[in-house]
Design a protein around this motif. Structure first.
Motif, PDB file in Angstrom:
ATOM      1  N   LEU A   1      -5.315   3.471   9.674  1.00 41.55           N
ATOM      2  CA  LEU A   1      -4.121   3.388   9.513  1.00 41.55           C
ATOM      3  C   LEU A   1      -3.352   2.847  10.670  1.00 41.55           C
ATOM      4  CD1 LEU A   1      -3.662   6.068   6.855  1.00 41.55           C
ATOM      5  CD2 LEU A   1      -4.450   3.902   6.669  1.00 41.55           C
TER       6      LEU A   1
ATOM      7  N   ARG B   1      -7.068  -3.464   7.381  1.00 44.39           N
ATOM      8  CA  ARG B   1      -7.693  -4.534   6.446  1.00 44.39           C
ATOM      9  C   ARG B   1      -6.704  -5.392   5.763  1.00 44.39           C
ATOM     10  NH1 ARG B   1      -9.503  -5.082   1.387  1.00 44.39           N
ATOM     11  NH2 ARG B   1      -8.717  -3.006   0.969  1.00 44.39           N
ATOM     12  N   THR B   2      -5.679  -4.324   5.214  1.00 41.06           N
ATOM     13  CA  THR B   2      -4.759  -5.206   4.199  1.00 41.06           C
ATOM     14  C   THR B   2      -3.449  -5.322   4.754  1.00 41.06           C
ATOM     15  OG1 THR B   2      -4.031  -2.964   3.487  1.00 41.06           O
ATOM     16  CG2 THR B   2      -5.856  -3.894   2.063  1.00 41.06           C
TER      17      THR B   2
ATOM     18  N   TYR C   1      -0.479   1.640   7.439  1.00 40.93           N
ATOM     19  CA  TYR C   1      -1.048   0.508   6.464  1.00 40.93           C
ATOM     20  C   TYR C   1      -2.486   0.505   6.896  1.00 40.93           C
ATOM     21  CZ  TYR C   1       3.788  -0.358   5.503  1.00 40.93           C
ATOM     22  OH  TYR C   1       5.037  -0.347   4.942  1.00 40.93           O
ATOM     23  N   GLU C   2      -3.560   0.332   6.070  1.00 40.59           N
ATOM     24  CA  GLU C   2      -4.708   0.023   6.288  1.00 40.59           C
ATOM     25  C   GLU C   2      -4.748  -1.442   7.143  1.00 40.59           C
ATOM     26  OE1 GLU C   2      -7.587  -0.649   3.377  1.00 40.59           O
ATOM     27  OE2 GLU C   2      -7.348   1.346   2.454  1.00 40.59           O
TER      28      GLU C   2
ATOM     29  N   SER D   1     -10.866  -0.768   7.213  1.00 34.07           N
ATOM     30  CA  SER D   1     -10.076   0.234   5.986  1.00 34.07           C
ATOM     31  C   SER D   1     -10.253   1.451   6.215  1.00 34.07           C
ATOM     32  CB  SER D   1     -11.154   0.108   4.589  1.00 34.07           C
ATOM     33  OG  SER D   1     -11.238  -1.215   4.217  1.00 34.07           O
ATOM     34  N   ASN D   2     -10.646   2.033   7.459  1.00 33.16           N
ATOM     35  CA  ASN D   2     -10.564   3.332   7.727  1.00 33.16           C
ATOM     36  C   ASN D   2      -9.501   3.635   9.000  1.00 33.16           C
ATOM     37  OD1 ASN D   2     -12.769   4.163   6.189  1.00 33.16           O
ATOM     38  ND2 ASN D   2     -14.365   4.129   7.528  1.00 33.16           N
TER      39      ASN D   2
END
Length: 248
Positions: free
Chosen positions: A73, A20-21, A17-18, A70-71
């Motif tokens: 995981l 960020r999220t 998962y990112e 975002s880059n």
């Protein structure tokens, strides 16, 4: 191919998962859906894995340039993958992209394509990222009464207590969980963040890695809470525990 001509290579798929999220939403139900067993130790281990990958790239003189959540995981077992690596800075080929929160303010008016990043630029971005993992999603320059990210950074107002710099007050720091979390961070990490975000220092990446390793050690010893979102201030500063550790 069948004629023994090189046409490309097969890359292992990066799963996860990112940041960020996922990690940045530790206060939301969606976080528990993705990481049902995680506690603060997982945040620390994931941070350490990220920093060690950055160090490995730096050791090969590769500068990431566009370090952002975002880059990256992340998997439930704390394994991390870096993606969008085609923008990395190699020798004289600049990284042409970036994000304001992870860029030093002295570069804010420069097009990314017109200057070469340094390892110190990466270290600053990594410090912002690790701060956001420790205080899920919160940027270090966010404060009550602030406006946009670029404007907040221009004020040099890091709103958290910095005892190592003689500042024993919060300066419009976000209320609630954020200052509770700050109080629970080990002194070594608070001092590190204060040097970077209040004094503008650029410590060696190894110093940041050592601070995160120390945090991991203290959690495993039971000296620090495993709560991702503590609901009150820490009652006892870890300075006393550090003294005890040295005596032992």
């Amino acid at each position: 191919n069948s004629s023994n001509q090189f046409v490309g290579y097969i890359m292992k798929k990066a799963n996860g998962y990112e940041v960020r999220t996922s990690v940045f939403y530790a206060f939301a139900p969606m976080f528990r859906e993705k990481f049902p067993t995680w506690n603060r130790l997982n945040l620390v281990i994931a941070s350490l894995n990220i920093l060690e990958k950055i160090k490995n790239l730096h050791d090969h003189n590769i500068i990431l340039g566009d370090i952002n959540p975002s880059n990256i995981l992340i998997q439930e077992n704390n394994e991390v993958f870096f993606i969008d690596t085609d923008s990395y800075q190699i020798e004289e080929y600049p990284c042409t992209v970036g994000m304001v929160p992870y860029t030093k303010k002295n570069h804010h008016k420069k097009p990314y394509s017109e200057y070469l990043r340094t390892k110190d630029d990466d270290i600053f971005a990594a410090c912002v990222l690790i701060f956001q993992i420790m205080l899920p999603g919160k940027l270090p320059y966010s404060f009550r009464g602030g406006t946009g990210t670029k404007d907040n950074m221009s004020t040099d107002n890091f709103p958290y207590k910095c005892k190592n710099l003689g500042d024993r007050r919060y300066n419009n720091a976000p209320e609630g969980s954020w200052i509770f979390i700050w109080s629970h961070l080990p002194r070594c990490m608070r001092d590190m963040f204060c040097k970077v975000f209040k004094s503008g220092e650029s410590p060696p990446l190894n110093d940041l890695i050592k601070a995160v390793r120390e945090y991991k050690y203290q959690i495993k010893k039971g000296w620090q809470t495993t709560d991702i979102l503590p609901t009150q201030f820490k009652e006892l500063d870890d300075d006393l525990k550090n003294i005890t550790r040295k005596i032992q």
